[in-house]
Design an enzyme around this catalytic site. Sequence first.
Site, PDB file in Angstrom:
ATOM      1  N   LYS A  31      -0.905  -2.046   0.744  1.00 51.99           N
ATOM      2  CA  LYS A  31      -1.731  -1.835   1.944  1.00 51.99           C
ATOM      3  C   LYS A  31      -2.225  -3.176   2.470  1.00 51.99           C
ATOM      4  CE  LYS A  31      -5.724   1.026   3.335  1.00 51.99           C
ATOM      5  NZ  LYS A  31      -6.796   1.923   2.818  1.00 51.99           N
ATOM      6  N   SER A  64      -7.143   6.354   5.194  1.00 48.73           N
ATOM      7  CA  SER A  64      -6.656   5.194   5.921  1.00 48.73           C
ATOM      8  C   SER A  64      -5.373   4.592   5.324  1.00 48.73           C
ATOM      9  CB  SER A  64      -7.734   4.105   5.946  1.00 48.73           C
ATOM     10  OG  SER A  64      -7.982   3.628   4.633  1.00 48.73           O
ATOM     11  N   SER A  72      -9.295   7.694   1.157  1.00 46.05           N
ATOM     12  CA  SER A  72      -8.200   7.001   1.846  1.00 46.05           C
ATOM     13  C   SER A  72      -6.902   6.883   1.063  1.00 46.05           C
ATOM     14  CB  SER A  72      -8.652   5.600   2.266  1.00 46.05           C
ATOM     15  OG  SER A  72      -9.475   5.690   3.393  1.00 46.05           O
TER      16      SER A  72
END
Lengths: 491, 95
Positions: free
Chosen positions: A79, A154, A178
């Site tokens: 990420k 997210s 997330s």
Amino acid sequence: MDICKMTALELAGKIHSKEIMIKDALDAVYKNIDKFDAEYNCYISTCREPAYRRAVEIQARIDAGEIISALAGVPVSVKDNICTKDIETTCASLMLKNFKPIYSASVIDKMEAADMILIGKLNMDEFAMGSTSETSYFGEISNPWDKGRVPGGSSGGAAASVSAQEAFLSLGSDTGGSIRQPCSFCGVTGLKPTYGSVSRYGLIAYASSLDQIGPIAKDVADCAALFEIISGKDAKDGTSMDFPKFEYPNVTNGSIKGKKIGIPADYLGRGISCDVKDAILNAKRELENLGAIVEEFAMPIVKYAIPAYYIIACAEACSNLSRYDGIKYGYSSPLAENLKDTYIKSRSEGLGMEVKRRIMLGNFVLSSGYYDSYYKKALMAKKLIQQSFFDAFTKYDILLGPVAPTTALKKGESLSDPLKMYLGDIYTVMINIAGLPAVSVPCGFDKDNLPIGMQLIGKPFDETTILQAAYVFQKATDFLKSPADLQGGLS
Amino acid sequence: MQIGSDLVNYLEALARIELTDTQREKCKSDLQDILSYIDTLNELDTSGVEPLSHSFPVTNVFHEDCVQESKDRDGLLLNAPFKKDGCFKVPKTVE
């Protein structure tokens, strides 16, 4: 042999037995990225040149018969809020576009030490603020199961890339769900570890008391193997804790016979979709068949989780994001004429609306006159929420619940209505507030054939028990499908 | 809790953020919705409860006071939007 269909451990096995060369694994995964990512937008950047260079080094050591880790040679995607030395780390924001960290996060160092290969940085909600991956400066991500839907957020790119076979496994971060919620929306497996079990050094901070890095993978065994590599106390993170070393083989050797599992009844109440509720109740029966004792119990504090979470998260966010001043690094407005202007214009132009909203909300709950009635109140709620979980764990070994009230939402549905988006986090945020570990596991499909996820919640630092249960559940069920296996496959 | 324009302006000032008029109106109504929901927290009885900052007990961490390598100056300046003579460059701050 389709390399990209393999789990990370299967691939590692074939790399170690020299049936597959690391270069071929890289070729295969980059080929899928080139083929599919224009459509899904999982990646913000790829780092092919260093990846192939690393592959040569590691291959040479494997060929020489050197002792290697369980995931040696496996490509991993990360990420884009996790710092990677000399490789752009953008947090999906204009503010950090072109930002190249001068150091790597501890988790990156650990994966390198385990001979894993970083292949790219994954798209996400800007600064990890969002539940749909629609707030990225680099454009929204599409759900591989239905391109008209969001992948969740997210860590949307981290989950969607594994689902679309554009990654073998990935690292995400989880502040209020997330990791777990995008895993649920994309039909993959993800672990939000206990707060303090994985170093946050080099994770770009959103809400420091809640943030935690964790693995996302095709199945439980892969998650467990990567968790073993990244977990452990780190002197560079003052909140990382000492705890007995996690060993992933324990996960695949466990059983859930006689284990007591509690379902918070308030997790199955108002707001949950019928398909999700049915899938959870089917999972309950499956776990009972496997020998667990499952019952519902009351947990009325659930309704206060979202208010407490958004107060705490936004308060910490407004403090953490005050570092973006247009001076030390990041975006600087070309229109600024004086120092104050540099701050205001750089932040106003460089940050997106969801980030601004959370910063402002954070300033509100911390401002004089409101601090006690909002921020302090939320910290007292945090105490009560944690206590509710600790009380439950006097009776149960594991808690079970849905990850999200619905399956993947259509794009645009919650972008215009932030409160609606926040309410979707109801089952996940409490776990961060209490600091507990939870694993998100596929447990069914809805009427539109979209994946549904459940979460197994554990006692602090007892990832082993929840992963064992998740592993046994995955062995006994057949929910580990990829959209690539559907009729017609990925387009 | 009612959110007025004055409060939004005040929060913009605290946050060092400037919204456009359209953004300000939308932000006002969004904050109103969110805070109205957040106010349900008032129903929770927290009398006698100690606020909890850290999920688990943390104590101060000490280490030996020994020299360690730090990041080099050029590296730290690498991402600076403006720099001069090995320093961050900022607009004039004193008239």
